[in-house]
Scaffold this motif. Structure first.
Motif, PDB file in Angstrom:
ATOM      1  N   SER A   5       0.785  -1.246   0.000  1.00 18.77           N
ATOM      2  CA  SER A   5       0.000   0.000   0.000  1.00 18.77           C
ATOM      3  C   SER A   5       0.809   1.285   0.000  1.00 18.77           C
ATOM      4  N   SER A   6       0.160   2.443   0.295  1.00 17.52           N
ATOM      5  CA  SER A   6       0.927   3.680   0.270  1.00 17.52           C
ATOM      6  C   SER A   6       0.365   4.731   1.203  1.00 17.52           C
ATOM      7  N   SER A   7       1.228   5.654   1.604  1.00 19.63           N
ATOM      8  CA  SER A   7       0.902   6.752   2.487  1.00 19.63           C
ATOM      9  C   SER A   7       1.878   7.870   2.157  1.00 19.63           C
ATOM     10  N   ASN A   8       2.076   8.815   3.085  1.00 17.73           N
ATOM     11  CA  ASN A   8       3.006   9.901   2.822  1.00 17.73           C
ATOM     12  C   ASN A   8       4.432   9.565   3.260  1.00 17.73           C
ATOM     13  N   TYR A   9       4.686   8.371   3.705  1.00 18.76           N
ATOM     14  CA  TYR A   9       6.030   7.906   4.049  1.00 18.76           C
ATOM     15  C   TYR A   9       6.107   6.409   3.814  1.00 18.76           C
ATOM     16  N   SER A  27      -0.153  -5.886  11.224  1.00 14.79           N
ATOM     17  CA  SER A  27      -0.866  -4.991  12.142  1.00 14.79           C
ATOM     18  C   SER A  27      -0.899  -3.532  11.706  1.00 14.79           C
ATOM     19  N   VAL A  28       0.041  -3.101  10.884  1.00 18.79           N
ATOM     20  CA  VAL A  28       0.097  -1.686  10.481  1.00 18.79           C
ATOM     21  C   VAL A  28      -1.171  -1.267   9.754  1.00 18.79           C
ATOM     22  N   ASN A  33      -4.528   4.704   8.512  1.00 18.94           N
ATOM     23  CA  ASN A  33      -5.163   4.631   7.208  1.00 18.94           C
ATOM     24  C   ASN A  33      -4.953   5.943   6.483  1.00 18.94           C
ATOM     25  N   PRO A  34      -4.421   6.010   5.302  1.00 18.95           N
ATOM     26  CA  PRO A  34      -3.894   4.880   4.532  1.00 18.95           C
ATOM     27  C   PRO A  34      -2.578   4.417   5.127  1.00 18.95           C
ATOM     28  N   TYR A  35      -2.333   3.134   5.030  1.00 20.70           N
ATOM     29  CA  TYR A  35      -1.112   2.621   5.641  1.00 20.70           C
ATOM     30  C   TYR A  35       0.064   2.753   4.678  1.00 20.70           C
ATOM     31  N   THR A 100       0.658   5.671  17.522  1.00 18.26           N
ATOM     32  CA  THR A 100       0.825   7.125  17.563  1.00 18.26           C
ATOM     33  C   THR A 100       1.957   7.560  16.634  1.00 18.26           C
ATOM     34  N   SER A 101       3.068   6.824  16.662  1.00 20.09           N
ATOM     35  CA  SER A 101       4.209   7.161  15.810  1.00 20.09           C
ATOM     36  C   SER A 101       3.894   6.967  14.335  1.00 20.09           C
ATOM     37  N   LEU A 102       3.067   5.990  14.022  1.00 24.49           N
ATOM     38  CA  LEU A 102       2.682   5.776  12.627  1.00 24.49           C
ATOM     39  C   LEU A 102       1.742   6.872  12.130  1.00 24.49           C
ATOM     40  N   LYS A 103       0.866   7.361  13.015  1.00 28.64           N
ATOM     41  CA  LYS A 103      -0.073   8.415  12.619  1.00 28.64           C
ATOM     42  C   LYS A 103       0.608   9.765  12.486  1.00 28.64           C
TER      43      LYS A 103
END
Length: 180
Positions: A5-9, A27-28, A33-35, A100-103
């Motif tokens: 998938s994709s996100s901003n990092y 789990s990510v 979202n988006p992951y 939290t770190s992922l968001k």
């Protein structure tokens, strides 16, 4: 190396730990979202951290990178990766902290202690670890011994080392951890 998938990092798992990789991969997608794109960087070579650095610096897309590695390697990994594009996290984070770190990943690290080594500092440190003297390195690289000394001193400051033994220990730790 699998990508999802994709996100901003992009998320990189820099570890030989297969269970860490599988756990994060599964789990990510439920935490954010988006992951992000997830990659497992598990090369057996001693220079894997340097290859990751090359990959990140060669990427001109402006993508940010979130790297998860073993707890004991986080500080050393931070030294080698560009702070404005990379956030390094420990594998010891709780699920809440990881979520939290992922968001909201923090890509700007404090500059005081976590300034990454320059290419010249890395090169000089590796030659020192191989056993070359400052004068020998200076003649090999056609530089002044004072320049080599300055690169070594800057690396020691960035690694928070007061002695050459401390620098050797830090560099050996990175070199040995990169092998596994």
């Amino acid at each position: 190396m699998a990508i999802y998938s994709s996100s901003n990092y992009q998320l990189i798992v820099l570890s030989k730990n297969y269970f860490l990789w599988v756990g994060l991969k599964n789990s990510v997608q439920f935490m954010v979202n988006p992951y992000p794109d997830i990659q497992w960087f598990n090369e057996n070579k001693e220079n894997s951290i340097f290859k990751l650095r090359e990959k990140i610096t060669a990427d001109n897309s402006g993508t940010k990178w979130l790297v998860i590695t073993e707890h004991y390697r986080t500080e050393e990994v931070q030294q080698f990766l560009p702070p404005e594009r990379v956030c390094v996290l420990s594998d010891k984070l709780s699920l809440r902290q990881l979520s939290t770190s992922l968001k909201c990943p923090e890509f700007q690290r404090r500059r005081q202690k976590n300034v990454p080594l320059t290419h010249s500092e890395i090169h000089i440190c590796l030659l020192i670890i191989m056993g070359y003297s400052i004068n020998t390195i200076a003649s090999m690289l056609n530089k002044s011994p004072k320049t080599i000394y300055t690169h070594r001193r800057n690396a020691m400051v960035k690694f928070d080392c007061n002695t050459l033994a401390g620098l050797h220990r830090k560099m050996s730790t990175i070199e040995n951890c990169s092998r596994y």
